[in-house]
Scaffold this motif. Sequence first.
Motif, mmCIF file in Angstrom:
data_model
loop_
_atom_site.group_PDB
_atom_site.id
_atom_site.type_symbol
_atom_site.label_atom_id
_atom_site.label_comp_id
_atom_site.label_asym_id
_atom_site.label_seq_id
_atom_site.Cartn_x
_atom_site.Cartn_y
_atom_site.Cartn_z
ATOM 1 N N UNK A 125 0.857 -1.188 0.000
ATOM 2 C CA UNK A 125 0.000 0.000 0.000
ATOM 3 C C UNK A 125 0.891 1.236 0.000
ATOM 4 N N UNK A 126 0.275 2.353 -0.321
ATOM 5 C CA UNK A 126 0.972 3.632 -0.287
ATOM 6 C C UNK A 126 0.396 4.452 0.851
ATOM 7 N N UNK A 127 1.273 4.940 1.696
ATOM 8 C CA UNK A 127 0.860 5.714 2.858
ATOM 9 C C UNK A 127 1.017 7.200 2.553
ATOM 10 N N UNK A 128 -0.074 7.946 2.720
ATOM 11 C CA UNK A 128 -0.065 9.383 2.502
ATOM 12 C C UNK A 128 -0.109 10.041 3.881
ATOM 13 N N UNK A 129 0.951 10.740 4.214
ATOM 14 C CA UNK A 129 1.078 11.399 5.507
ATOM 15 C C UNK A 129 0.498 12.807 5.414
ATOM 16 N N UNK A 130 -0.467 13.105 6.278
ATOM 17 C CA UNK A 130 -1.210 14.366 6.205
ATOM 18 C C UNK A 130 -1.002 15.197 7.470
ATOM 19 N N UNK A 131 -0.824 16.502 7.279
ATOM 20 C CA UNK A 131 -0.653 17.418 8.410
ATOM 21 C C UNK A 131 -1.982 17.802 9.055
ATOM 22 N N UNK A 132 -3.045 17.895 8.269
ATOM 23 C CA UNK A 132 -4.320 18.419 8.760
ATOM 24 C C UNK A 132 -5.477 17.493 8.378
ATOM 25 N N UNK A 141 0.259 12.671 10.043
ATOM 26 C CA UNK A 141 1.694 12.438 10.246
ATOM 27 C C UNK A 141 2.050 12.247 11.720
ATOM 28 N N UNK A 142 1.235 12.738 12.624
ATOM 29 C CA UNK A 142 1.525 12.621 14.056
ATOM 30 C C UNK A 142 1.120 11.265 14.636
ATOM 31 N N UNK A 173 3.681 9.061 16.399
ATOM 32 C CA UNK A 173 4.080 9.596 17.703
ATOM 33 C C UNK A 173 3.046 9.238 18.767
ATOM 34 N N UNK A 174 1.777 9.406 18.442
ATOM 35 C CA UNK A 174 0.720 9.085 19.403
ATOM 36 C C UNK A 174 0.683 7.596 19.719
ATOM 37 N N UNK A 175 1.040 6.769 18.766
ATOM 38 C CA UNK A 175 1.031 5.327 19.006
ATOM 39 C C UNK A 175 2.307 4.830 19.677
ATOM 40 N N UNK A 176 3.407 5.570 19.523
ATOM 41 C CA UNK A 176 4.673 5.035 20.007
ATOM 42 C C UNK A 176 5.417 5.836 21.034
ATOM 43 N N UNK A 177 5.104 7.126 21.204
ATOM 44 C CA UNK A 177 5.896 7.951 22.117
ATOM 45 C C UNK A 177 5.163 8.333 23.387
ATOM 46 N N UNK A 178 3.908 7.951 23.514
ATOM 47 C CA UNK A 178 3.154 8.249 24.720
ATOM 48 C C UNK A 178 3.274 7.111 25.714
ATOM 49 N N UNK A 205 -12.185 6.316 7.735
ATOM 50 C CA UNK A 205 -11.429 7.553 7.488
ATOM 51 C C UNK A 205 -11.029 8.109 8.856
ATOM 52 N N UNK A 206 -9.758 8.452 9.007
ATOM 53 C CA UNK A 206 -9.256 8.895 10.304
ATOM 54 C C UNK A 206 -9.671 10.329 10.602
ATOM 55 N N UNK A 207 -10.004 10.560 11.861
ATOM 56 C CA UNK A 207 -10.388 11.876 12.345
ATOM 57 C C UNK A 207 -9.360 12.314 13.384
#
Length: 162
Positions: free
Chosen positions: A79-86, A124-125, A128-133, A150-152
Motif C-alpha cells: 500500500x501507499x501511505x499518505x502522511x497528512x498534516x491536517x 503524520x503525528x 508519535x501518538x502510538x509510540x511515544x506516549x 477515514x481517520x479523524x
Amino acid sequence: MQTITPCLWFDDQAEEAAKFYTAIFNNSAIKKITYYGPAGFEFHNKPAGSVMTVEFELNGQAYTALNGGPTFRFNEAISFQVSCKTQDEVDYYWEKLSHGGDLQAQQCGWLKDQFGVSWQIVPEILSEWLGNGTTEQSQRVMETLLRMKKLEIAKLESAYQS
C-alpha cells in the motif's frame, strides 16, 4: 537521486491510472510513455502501438505503471501511505483517491482506489501518538483508531490527551 522505483502492474489501465494519480498530488507529472511493438506479442498479447509503460511522478517520487495483462492483481500486502498534516488533507486525499470507484474503505485509514491499489491516509503525528506516549495513551489511540475508517485527527488527539 531515487534508485528504487515502484512498478505498478495493471491489465490495461496504466495511462488512465497515472493520469488519475497525477491529477491528485502536487508536484506530479507524466514523464514518459512507451508503447508495445510487434516483438513479443506471443508473450504479452498486447497490440503494437498500445501503451506498455507510463513513467510518472507523484510529489516528486518516481513510479512506473505497466500494462502487463490480467495475470496479477493488487492486494493489501502493498500500500501507499499518505502522511497528512491536517484533517483537510486527510479529507482531500480520502475523497480524491476513492473517487470513481466502488470505495472499499477499510479500518484504520485504509482504502482501495478504483484500480484496486491500497492507500493509507494517515495524520503524520499518528506514529508519535502510538509510540511515544505512555502505554495507556497509546492504547487509547489504538482503540479509537480501530473504530475508524477515514481517520479523524481530533478524535485521535482527544484519545491521546485524555
